[in-house]
Enzyme design. Structure first.
Site, PDB file in Angstrom:
ATOM      1  N   MET A  30       0.844  -1.192   0.000  1.00 36.48           N
ATOM      2  CA  MET A  30       0.000   0.000   0.000  1.00 36.48           C
ATOM      3  C   MET A  30       0.885   1.250   0.000  1.00 36.48           C
ATOM      4  SD  MET A  30      -3.548  -0.752   1.977  1.00 36.48           S
ATOM      5  CE  MET A  30      -2.990  -0.545   3.640  1.00 36.48           C
ATOM      6  N   LEU A  33       6.703   2.885   1.393  1.00 39.09           N
ATOM      7  CA  LEU A  33       7.618   1.746   1.451  1.00 39.09           C
ATOM      8  C   LEU A  33       8.725   1.947   2.483  1.00 39.09           C
ATOM      9  CD1 LEU A  33       7.993   0.978  -2.370  1.00 39.09           C
ATOM     10  CD2 LEU A  33       6.365  -0.006  -0.743  1.00 39.09           C
ATOM     11  N   HIS A  37       9.385  -3.781   3.269  1.00 38.50           N
ATOM     12  CA  HIS A  37       8.903  -3.999   1.894  1.00 38.50           C
ATOM     13  C   HIS A  37      10.074  -4.336   0.962  1.00 38.50           C
ATOM     14  CE1 HIS A  37       5.570  -1.108   3.195  1.00 38.50           C
ATOM     15  NE2 HIS A  37       4.928  -2.218   2.888  1.00 38.50           N
ATOM     16  N   LYS A 151       4.475 -10.231   9.919  1.00 34.74           N
ATOM     17  CA  LYS A 151       3.836  -9.327  10.889  1.00 34.74           C
ATOM     18  C   LYS A 151       2.313  -9.411  10.781  1.00 34.74           C
ATOM     19  CE  LYS A 151       3.854  -4.821  10.153  1.00 34.74           C
ATOM     20  NZ  LYS A 151       2.434  -4.357  10.110  1.00 34.74           N
ATOM     21  N   SER A 187       6.608  -0.774   9.905  1.00 37.92           N
ATOM     22  CA  SER A 187       5.264  -0.535   9.396  1.00 37.92           C
ATOM     23  C   SER A 187       5.213   0.847   8.776  1.00 37.92           C
ATOM     24  CB  SER A 187       4.247  -0.628  10.537  1.00 37.92           C
ATOM     25  OG  SER A 187       2.982  -0.155  10.122  1.00 37.92           O
ATOM     26  N   SER A 188       4.399   0.995   7.744  1.00 38.02           N
ATOM     27  CA  SER A 188       4.211   2.319   7.147  1.00 38.02           C
ATOM     28  C   SER A 188       3.629   3.288   8.168  1.00 38.02           C
ATOM     29  CB  SER A 188       3.282   2.215   5.933  1.00 38.02           C
ATOM     30  OG  SER A 188       3.828   1.337   4.977  1.00 38.02           O
ATOM     31  N   ARG A 189       2.877   2.760   9.124  1.00 41.96           N
ATOM     32  CA  ARG A 189       2.271   3.607  10.155  1.00 41.96           C
ATOM     33  C   ARG A 189       3.312   4.204  11.104  1.00 41.96           C
ATOM     34  NH1 ARG A 189      -3.414   2.340  10.337  1.00 41.96           N
ATOM     35  NH2 ARG A 189      -3.854   0.524   9.049  1.00 41.96           N
TER      36      ARG A 189
END
Length: 282
Positions: A30, A33, A37, A151, A187-189
């Site tokens: 999504m 990156l 990723h 994850k 995580s992208s978050r």
């Protein structure tokens, strides 16, 4: 580098390079990156003749509109990261219209109850959205191998169900969790955290490691209660769930069995940023 925003052009290109021994590795993302990723892409590059990466923020898997709105997006930066890794990677960065053709709705799936635990319980409709987009992307790319991080372990099991139920000849490759230096799961978050919050979030992994030790000599109920109390002491965090589950069914562990594999799952809010992690307990 080949970058496609439309599935018609992408499928035409993949058809044009097709040979009997062509293997296609696929890394669905999504965007936003990170090194996790990129590690999936590296594995795909090693194991396949062609690697396709999709960048698509899928609206149907978000049950919270605010979460969808604030999800980090930077296509230009993502393309640069992929180019720096390998210019041979094929990128598919579609619009919502290209994927959903005017009907941005989820299909309904029966995942044999996997969808009712943990993430599914707290994010209604989430896994129907995941199943829908993964199925569509698989039909477009037609990969030999598809790569996913451990994850999102529950999501991995859901994706395996999509593949088996639709009789797709796709090998799902599970890849280890890639972690920050402080062991926070990549995580992208994480981009939404302040530097201080990111450092404090190392507590999540530390708690998982301690829970793993406690589970060796204690019941699941005792271990879960210990984790809950640990997070109650820290106002920075809001524990959404901590669950010890059977790896195969994802059902909560009520009584330990020597013949089963168990895994701990956790979801925590750091202010308004939701983070998840998991660890094998065997």
């Amino acid at each position: 580098m080949h970058i496609f925003s439309g599935k018609v052009a992408l499928t035409a290109y993949l058809k044009s390079i097709k040979t009997n021994d062509l293997t296609i590795g696929f890394v669905p993302t999504m965007g936003a990156l990170h090194k996790g990723h990129l590690s999936l892409m590296k594995q795909s590059l090693k194991e396949n003749k062609v690697t396709v990466v999709s960048i698509f923020v899928n609206p149907t898997q978000f049950n919270n509109p605010l979460d969808l709105a604030k999800y980090p997006r930077n296509l230009e930066e993502d393309i640069k990261k992929i180019t720096d890794l390998n210019t041979e990677i094929i990128v598919y960065a579609p619009s919502i219209e290209d994927v959903y053709e005017g009907k941005t709705l989820s299909e309904s799936f029966d995942f044999d109850g996997l969808e009712n635990q943990m993430e599914g319980k707290f994010r209604p409709g989430h896994f129907n959205g995941v199943g829908t987009v993964v199925k569509r992307l698989f039909e477009i790319v037609k990969p030999t191998n598809a790569y996913f991080g451990e994850k999102d372990f529950q999501q991995l099991q859901i994706i395996k169900k999509v593949v088996s139920q639709n009789q797709m000849k796709i090998n799902i490759v599970e890849c280890p969790i890639y972690r920050e230096p402080n062991k926070l799961a990549m995580s992208s978050r994480n981009e939404l955290l302040t530097a201080n919050e990111k450092q404090e979030a190392s507590l999540i992994y530390k708690t998982l490691i301690e829970a793993k030790e406690k589970f060796k000599t204690n019941s699941a109920v005792t271990t879960v209660e210990w984790v809950r109390k640990s997070f109650e002491k820290n106002p920075t965090f809001k524990l959404e769930y901590f669950q010890i589950a059977d790896e195969a069914t994802l059902l909560p562990c009520l009584r330990k069995s020597k013949n089963k594999k168990y895994r701990a799952f956790i979801a925590v809010f750091v202010n308004n940023v939701r983070l998840i992690d998991t660890i094998s307990l065997n």
